[in-house]
Motif scaffolding. Structure first.
Motif, PDB file in Angstrom:
ATOM      1  N   PHE A  34       0.836  -1.191   0.000  1.00  0.00           N
ATOM      2  CA  PHE A  34       0.000   0.000   0.000  1.00  0.00           C
ATOM      3  C   PHE A  34       0.872   1.243   0.000  1.00  0.00           C
ATOM      4  O   PHE A  34       1.999   1.226   0.488  1.00  0.00           O
ATOM      5  N   TYR A  36       0.442   5.116   1.594  1.00  0.00           N
ATOM      6  CA  TYR A  36      -0.329   6.009   2.437  1.00  0.00           C
ATOM      7  C   TYR A  36       0.223   7.413   2.288  1.00  0.00           C
ATOM      8  O   TYR A  36       1.393   7.611   1.990  1.00  0.00           O
ATOM      9  N   GLN A  38       0.526  11.057   4.519  1.00  0.00           N
ATOM     10  CA  GLN A  38       0.383  11.634   5.848  1.00  0.00           C
ATOM     11  C   GLN A  38       0.692  13.120   5.789  1.00  0.00           C
ATOM     12  O   GLN A  38       1.796  13.521   5.430  1.00  0.00           O
ATOM     13  N   ARG A  41       1.164  16.462  11.221  1.00  0.00           N
ATOM     14  CA  ARG A  41       0.415  16.359  12.465  1.00  0.00           C
ATOM     15  C   ARG A  41      -0.963  15.700  12.272  1.00  0.00           C
ATOM     16  O   ARG A  41      -1.897  15.946  13.033  1.00  0.00           O
ATOM     17  N   LYS A  42      -1.079  14.874  11.232  1.00  0.00           N
ATOM     18  CA  LYS A  42      -2.325  14.155  10.981  1.00  0.00           C
ATOM     19  C   LYS A  42      -2.031  12.657  10.916  1.00  0.00           C
ATOM     20  O   LYS A  42      -0.877  12.238  10.886  1.00  0.00           O
ATOM     21  N   GLU A  43      -3.104  11.868  10.878  1.00  0.00           N
ATOM     22  CA  GLU A  43      -2.934  10.431  10.761  1.00  0.00           C
ATOM     23  C   GLU A  43      -2.658  10.028   9.320  1.00  0.00           C
ATOM     24  O   GLU A  43      -3.058  10.714   8.381  1.00  0.00           O
ATOM     25  N   PRO A  44      -1.984   8.888   9.125  1.00  0.00           N
ATOM     26  CA  PRO A  44      -1.797   8.376   7.757  1.00  0.00           C
ATOM     27  C   PRO A  44      -3.155   8.003   7.153  1.00  0.00           C
ATOM     28  O   PRO A  44      -4.031   7.481   7.850  1.00  0.00           O
ATOM     29  N   LYS A  45      -3.281   8.262   5.857  1.00  0.00           N
ATOM     30  CA  LYS A  45      -4.506   7.885   5.149  1.00  0.00           C
ATOM     31  C   LYS A  45      -4.138   7.100   3.904  1.00  0.00           C
ATOM     32  O   LYS A  45      -3.164   7.438   3.218  1.00  0.00           O
ATOM     33  N   LEU A  46      -4.921   6.084   3.616  1.00  0.00           N
ATOM     34  CA  LEU A  46      -4.649   5.242   2.462  1.00  0.00           C
ATOM     35  C   LEU A  46      -4.737   6.053   1.179  1.00  0.00           C
ATOM     36  O   LEU A  46      -5.734   6.722   0.920  1.00  0.00           O
ATOM     37  N   LEU A  87       4.080   7.230   2.687  1.00  0.00           N
ATOM     38  CA  LEU A  87       4.557   6.042   3.388  1.00  0.00           C
ATOM     39  C   LEU A  87       4.251   4.796   2.569  1.00  0.00           C
ATOM     40  O   LEU A  87       3.122   4.640   2.093  1.00  0.00           O
ATOM     41  N   PHE A  97       1.758  -5.161   9.842  1.00  0.00           N
ATOM     42  CA  PHE A  97       2.010  -4.262   8.731  1.00  0.00           C
ATOM     43  C   PHE A  97       3.356  -3.601   8.985  1.00  0.00           C
ATOM     44  O   PHE A  97       3.640  -3.179  10.109  1.00  0.00           O
ATOM     45  N   PHE A  99       5.846  -0.461   8.021  1.00  0.00           N
ATOM     46  CA  PHE A  99       5.818   0.875   7.432  1.00  0.00           C
ATOM     47  C   PHE A  99       7.216   1.370   7.131  1.00  0.00           C
ATOM     48  O   PHE A  99       8.132   1.210   7.951  1.00  0.00           O
ATOM     49  N   GLY A 100       7.383   2.013   5.988  1.00  0.00           N
ATOM     50  CA  GLY A 100       8.598   2.770   5.743  1.00  0.00           C
ATOM     51  C   GLY A 100       8.557   4.045   6.566  1.00  0.00           C
ATOM     52  O   GLY A 100       7.516   4.430   7.098  1.00  0.00           O
ATOM     53  N   THR A 101       9.698   4.722   6.647  1.00  0.00           N
ATOM     54  CA  THR A 101       9.765   5.954   7.438  1.00  0.00           C
ATOM     55  C   THR A 101       9.189   7.152   6.692  1.00  0.00           C
ATOM     56  O   THR A 101       9.017   8.213   7.272  1.00  0.00           O
TER      57      THR A 101
END
Lengths: 109, 113
Positions: A34, A36, A38, A41-46, A87, A97, A99-101
């Motif tokens: 996937f 994502y 980001q 200061r927010k959440e990751p979103k697909l 991401l 899952f 995640f890359g940085t």
């Protein structure tokens, strides 16, 4: 070795440019992939899933290369609103899952 | 947007105090996850749950415990907060462990003084 590695950037590109990000993964048994997005200061979103045959969603194209173990994201005709951190995410067995940085993109007017 | 909320959204606490963060979902997804995000490290898995009362450790579980007594709620507890646990904590949910994407809550910004 990290499960997923990305070039952190930053990538600074002018509006209208095409930009590409790559992400490599270490586990050849990885199942799903996937991208994502980001915002600060927010959440990751697909953004999009990545399929074996490659897939496109408007200006965004994702590719998977299992032989070389990398996934890519291509953004065409960059907009100011594309500025964000991208991401890559890989799943494998074990309910996890990875995640890359993240790769930072700034689109400049 | 997926129905995921986190509480509190911001918290400042002192070293040595216990802290509990709550994640609540309305999607009835089986899998729930707690991550922390720190500069240079990306998202790191703390604990996850694959059903009510079923939990397992992630990459950075030391100093944290979790509980899931209902499908919709997943609690993260810092037994005795330390300054190294200052971070942004995200909860996520997914329908399956491997084939479906995760959806994230809005995050909790925790500062331990």
């Amino acid at each position: 070795r990290k499960e997923v590695e990305q070039d952190p950037g930053p990538f600074n590109v002018p509006e209208g440019a095409t930009v590409a990000f790559n992400c490599t993964y270490s586990n050849s048994a990885s199942q799903s992939f996937f991208w994502y997005r980001q915002d600060c200061r927010k959440e990751p979103k697909l953004l999009m899933s990545v399929y074996s045959s490659g897939n496109e969603d408007g200006r965004f194209t994702a590719q998977l290369n299992r032989a070389s173990q990398y996934i890519s994201l291509l953004i065409r005709d960059s907009k100011l609103s594309d500025s964000a951190t991208y991401l890559c995410v890989v799943t494998a067995t074990g309910n996890q899952f990875y995640f890359g940085t993240g790769t930072s993109l700034t689109v400049i007017p | 947007d997926a129905g995921i909320t986190q509480s509190p959204r911001h918290k400042v606490t002192e070293t040595g105090t216990p802290v509990t963060l709550r994640c609540h979902q309305t999607e009835n997804h089986r899998y729930m996850y707690w991550y922390r995000q720190d500069p240079g490290h990306g998202l790191r898995l703390i604990h996850y749950s694959y059903g009510v009362k079923d939990t397992d450790k992630g990459e950075v579980s030391d100093g944290y415990s979790v509980s899931r007594s209902k499908t919709e709620d997943f609690l993260l507890t810092l037994e005795s907060a330390t300054s190294s646990q200052t971070s942004v904590y995200f909860c996520a949910i997914s329908y399956s462990a491997i084939y479906n994407e995760q959806f994230f809550g809005p995050g909790t910004r925790l500062t331990v003084l």
